[in-house]
Design an enzyme around this catalytic site. Sequence first.
Site, mmCIF file in Angstrom:
data_model
loop_
_atom_site.group_PDB
_atom_site.id
_atom_site.type_symbol
_atom_site.label_atom_id
_atom_site.label_comp_id
_atom_site.label_asym_id
_atom_site.label_seq_id
_atom_site.Cartn_x
_atom_site.Cartn_y
_atom_site.Cartn_z
ATOM 1 N N GLY A 50 35.416 23.705 -26.377
ATOM 2 C CA GLY A 50 36.601 22.944 -26.021
ATOM 3 C C GLY A 50 36.158 21.553 -25.615
ATOM 4 N N ALA A 51 36.751 20.527 -26.242
ATOM 5 C CA ALA A 51 36.268 19.154 -26.054
ATOM 6 C C ALA A 51 36.160 18.733 -24.588
ATOM 7 C CB ALA A 51 37.155 18.185 -26.839
ATOM 8 N N GLN A 201 38.232 32.092 -31.775
ATOM 9 C CA GLN A 201 38.600 31.631 -30.433
ATOM 10 C C GLN A 201 40.009 32.079 -30.048
ATOM 11 O OE1 GLN A 201 37.243 29.697 -32.831
ATOM 12 N NE2 GLN A 201 36.005 28.036 -31.991
ATOM 13 N N ASP A 242 40.263 17.453 -30.788
ATOM 14 C CA ASP A 242 38.884 17.101 -30.463
ATOM 15 C C ASP A 242 38.627 15.610 -30.622
ATOM 16 O OD1 ASP A 242 36.895 19.655 -30.138
ATOM 17 O OD2 ASP A 242 38.696 20.137 -31.271
ATOM 18 N N ASN A 252 40.907 18.676 -35.238
ATOM 19 C CA ASN A 252 41.013 19.852 -34.379
ATOM 20 C C ASN A 252 40.368 21.026 -35.114
ATOM 21 O OD1 ASN A 252 41.973 21.006 -31.861
ATOM 22 N ND2 ASN A 252 43.437 22.161 -33.106
ATOM 23 N N LYS A 253 40.355 22.162 -34.478
ATOM 24 C CA LYS A 253 39.685 23.325 -35.042
ATOM 25 C C LYS A 253 40.146 23.596 -36.471
ATOM 26 C CE LYS A 253 37.101 25.047 -33.393
ATOM 27 N NZ LYS A 253 35.689 24.681 -33.545
#
Length: 364
Positions: A50-51, A201, A242, A252-253
């Site tokens: 997680g950023a 996740q 992110d 992002n993911k």
Amino acid sequence: MQESGLKPILWKNKELILLDQRVLPGTTSYITAKTLEDCIFAIREMVVRGAPAIAITGAFGITLYWNSLVSKPSFSELKLKLSELLESRPTAVNLRLAIEEFSSRFPESNYSSFSLEEIQKGAEELALFMLSEDLENNLTLSKYALSLFPKQPSSLNIITHCNTGALATAGHGTALGVIRSLRDAGHSLTVFADETRPYLQGARLTAWELQEEKIQSFLITDNMAGWVMSSRKIDAVIVGADRIASNGDTANKIGTYPLAIVAKHHGVPFYVAATAKSMDFRIPNGSYIPIEMRKEEEITSFGFLKDSDGKPLLKEGVIAPKGMKALNPSFDVTPASLITGIITEKGIVSPVTEENLKKIFQLI
């Protein structure tokens, strides 16, 4: 509005204690980071992820490095250590900003004027500030998000992706923090959590957080999102970030981009929840965002999932034939044109344009 009781990052007796997210949800265990190298390992191997949490861990890693010294290193030695830290996870901008903040406090131009003790004290103060600031910003962000939904308690169906809760931050969360705050405001929620292949996740972490918070939820595979949107009313998709480019393109993911496309097709609002620390105004658009490529084994086997003793839970080859090559980009970039709004601690940016982003962060 209450923060989550989950604490993935603790600073105690000059040591960093991290919740080992590799073994959740089956095992709740902590590791103790005593050196910068321990922190780099924790970031790279996703003990912490997680950023925001990565950046905070990096800041405490810098503190641990300085606390281990009996004399000041040369500035070139320091730069090398900071470079090694930055390379541990390159996509999220938050880690770079944390390193730059430390460097701005102790710049090369007057590095020689600072004593070892001054830098040790300053590094710890910065890390502790980042820990408290992230929590405060997440809570503020969530307050702004409430304005996007009915004032009166309502039944809301929300889709989210990856993990953006307490586990990914200092303790409340961005997208999942918004969901938690909607619950606290009296809304009746049903959350559809993407499992988030390949590292799961969503299945391992978000589902666990939702159960801990007693929020009604369903785990879905990433490729079920279209079915969910077409078969029932979905009020919003809320994801984290992110790195966000100047024009609003958002990394992002992996899997976020196709989710945004499906949401656009079905007329479902697609929101990104992120603090200013995820903004990167140095790059004009998402094509400049570096995409981390991770190990093929995370795609071809579940060997990366470990038990409490650190042993693989499954043998290699159970998902794909041995020797099968795989692509494993950890992130994708969602164009700003697919994003309904970006929820920040400064307010909500909608429509998502470079001008509106710079206005809200007072850059113009």
